[in-house]
Design a protein around this motif. Structure first.
Motif, short mmCIF file in Angstrom:
data_model
loop_
_atom_site.label_atom_id
_atom_site.label_comp_id
_atom_site.label_asym_id
_atom_site.label_seq_id
_atom_site.Cartn_x
_atom_site.Cartn_y
_atom_site.Cartn_z
N PHE A 1 0.83 -1.18 0.00
CA PHE A 1 0.00 0.00 0.00
C PHE A 1 0.88 1.25 0.00
CE2 PHE A 1 0.36 1.02 4.57
CZ PHE A 1 0.75 -0.20 5.10
N TYR B 1 0.72 5.60 1.00
CA TYR B 1 0.02 6.74 1.59
C TYR B 1 0.35 8.05 0.89
CZ TYR B 1 -1.22 3.81 5.60
OH TYR B 1 -1.73 2.83 6.40
N THR C 1 -6.54 8.24 6.19
CA THR C 1 -7.16 7.78 7.43
C THR C 1 -6.57 8.53 8.62
OG1 THR C 1 -5.54 6.00 7.49
CG2 THR C 1 -7.68 5.50 6.56
N GLY C 2 -7.13 8.22 9.76
CA GLY C 2 -6.72 8.90 10.97
C GLY C 2 -7.70 10.02 11.30
N GLN C 3 -7.41 10.77 12.32
CA GLN C 3 -8.26 11.88 12.74
C GLN C 3 -9.68 11.42 13.06
OE1 GLN C 3 -6.84 14.91 13.20
NE2 GLN C 3 -4.95 13.93 12.59
N GLY C 4 -9.82 10.20 13.57
CA GLY C 4 -11.13 9.74 14.03
C GLY C 4 -11.88 8.93 13.02
N LEU C 5 -12.55 9.57 12.09
CA LEU C 5 -13.41 8.85 11.17
C LEU C 5 -12.60 8.39 9.97
CD1 LEU C 5 -16.58 11.10 11.26
CD2 LEU C 5 -16.05 9.07 12.60
N ASN C 6 -12.45 7.10 9.86
CA ASN C 6 -11.63 6.54 8.79
C ASN C 6 -12.48 6.22 7.57
OD1 ASN C 6 -9.16 6.47 10.34
ND2 ASN C 6 -10.21 4.95 11.57
N GLN C 7 -11.96 6.52 6.41
CA GLN C 7 -12.72 6.43 5.18
C GLN C 7 -12.64 5.03 4.58
OE1 GLN C 7 -14.65 8.97 4.12
NE2 GLN C 7 -14.04 9.93 6.06
N PRO C 8 -13.71 4.59 3.91
CA PRO C 8 -13.70 3.26 3.31
C PRO C 8 -12.82 3.19 2.07
CG PRO C 8 -15.72 4.40 2.76
CD PRO C 8 -14.99 5.28 3.74
N GLN C 9 -12.43 1.99 1.73
CA GLN C 9 -11.69 1.76 0.50
C GLN C 9 -12.67 1.47 -0.64
OE1 GLN C 9 -8.65 -1.25 1.04
NE2 GLN C 9 -7.86 -0.26 2.89
N HIS C 10 -12.32 1.96 -1.81
CA HIS C 10 -13.12 1.74 -3.00
C HIS C 10 -12.29 0.96 -4.00
CE1 HIS C 10 -16.19 4.64 -1.68
NE2 HIS C 10 -15.17 5.25 -1.12
N PHE C 11 -12.91 -0.06 -4.60
CA PHE C 11 -12.17 -1.01 -5.42
C PHE C 11 -12.37 -0.80 -6.91
CE2 PHE C 11 -10.42 -4.11 -2.47
CZ PHE C 11 -11.10 -3.80 -1.30
N SER D 1 -13.59 1.95 13.18
CA SER D 1 -14.41 2.06 11.97
C SER D 1 -14.70 0.67 11.43
CB SER D 1 -13.66 2.88 10.90
OG SER D 1 -13.28 4.13 11.41
N PHE E 1 -16.83 -1.65 8.31
CA PHE E 1 -17.33 -1.55 6.95
C PHE E 1 -17.93 -2.88 6.51
CE2 PHE E 1 -15.11 2.44 6.42
CZ PHE E 1 -13.98 2.31 7.20
N TYR F 1 -19.00 -4.87 2.93
CA TYR F 1 -18.89 -4.91 1.48
C TYR F 1 -19.68 -6.11 0.95
CZ TYR F 1 -14.98 -1.55 1.52
OH TYR F 1 -14.20 -0.44 1.68
N PRO G 1 -15.21 -6.24 -4.56
CA PRO G 1 -16.06 -5.83 -3.43
C PRO G 1 -16.65 -4.43 -3.64
CG PRO G 1 -13.98 -6.74 -2.66
CD PRO G 1 -13.84 -6.55 -4.13
N TYR H 1 -19.53 3.91 12.60
CA TYR H 1 -18.46 4.30 13.52
C TYR H 1 -18.91 4.27 14.97
CZ TYR H 1 -16.59 6.37 9.20
OH TYR H 1 -16.13 6.57 7.92
N MET I 1 -11.27 -1.38 10.81
CA MET I 1 -10.04 -0.61 10.89
C MET I 1 -9.58 -0.61 12.33
SD MET I 1 -8.99 2.94 9.12
CE MET I 1 -9.10 2.10 7.55
N TYR J 1 -4.89 1.89 12.38
CA TYR J 1 -5.42 2.34 11.09
C TYR J 1 -5.17 1.34 9.97
CZ TYR J 1 -5.68 6.68 13.70
OH TYR J 1 -5.93 7.62 14.66
#
Lengths: 116, 110
Positions: A48, A50, A97-107, B32, B34, B36, B44, B51, B92, B96
């Motif tokens: 991965f 960043y 990510t980080g700062q609380g609300l982590n975002q989902p991954q999109h494929f 967090s 999720f 899928y 996916p 959350y 997550m 993270y």
């Protein structure tokens, strides 16, 4: 909508070849990921990134390398393809990510790679 | 080793009934969660994320999170044959890193 595009839907290569899988995302996401998915083994993280020119090993990096020269593009390289690398390869991206609300991954749609 | 556990199934549910999919996780610091959906041969597709403890509803889908018991569930109301797929839970963790479950295969019987 997030759009993650993988260069090939199906690919057939021979053992020993150097194989390039390309992935492009159009949402200015910081994070990009390469997975492989095999029956009974689930999703396994290969590498991965960043940020541009930054890369981190995932759970199964052996036999693979990656390149991220531009923010929107993340390439997976099989240095010398082997039959045990026959698999479905999935690229994903997400916001930082980080700062609380982590975002989902999109494929992306995936690349089904066969090594003969 | 941080883990996310799902029953592999298949889970067979009659059309029109409620399908209940469960997922447990080991890292108590996870923030967090999720869900899928993955059709055979496809990639996916994100259905929902949650959350906070409690329920989150989106159409026929409800995600339920219980951090004290370390489980997250997905309910599908009025199940349709098109809901037949493998459902992946992803968590997550406190570092993270996204930890994936192996997925539950759901079959909706007409």
């Amino acid at each position: 909508d997030v759009k993650v595009t993988q260069s090939s839907r199906y690919l057939v290569k021979r053992t020993g070849e150097k194989v390039f899988l390309e992935c492009v995302q159009d949402m200015d996401h910081e994070n990009m990921f390469w997975y492989r998915q095999d029956p009974g083994l689930g999703l396994r993280l290969i590498y991965f990134s960043y940020d541009v020119k930054m890369k981190e090993k995932g759970d199964i990096p052996e036999g693979y390398s990656v390149s991220r020269e531009k923010k929107e593009r993340f390439s997976l390289i099989l240095e010398s393809a082997s039959t045990n690398q026959t698999s479905m390869y999935l690229c994903a991206s997400s916001l930082l990510t980080g700062q609380g609300l982590n975002q989902p991954q999109h494929f992306g749609d995936g690349t089904r790679l066969s090594i003969l | 080793q941080k883990e996310v556990e799902q029953n592999s199934g298949p889970l067979s549910v009659p059309e029109g009934a409620i399908a209940s999919l469960n997922c447990t996780y080991s890292d108590r610091g996870s923030q967090s969660f999720f869900w899928y959906r993955q059709y055979s041969g496809k990639s996916p597709e994100l259905i929902m994320f949650i959350y906070s403890n409690g329920d989150k509803e989106d159409g026929r889908f409800t995600a339920q999170l219980n951090k004290a018991s370390q489980y997250v569930s997905l309910l599908i109301r009025d199940s349709q044959p098109s809901d037949s797929a493998t459902y992946l839970c992803a968590v997550m963790d406190s570092n993270y890193q996204l930890i994936w479950g192996a997925g539950t295969k759901l079959i909706i019987k007409p």
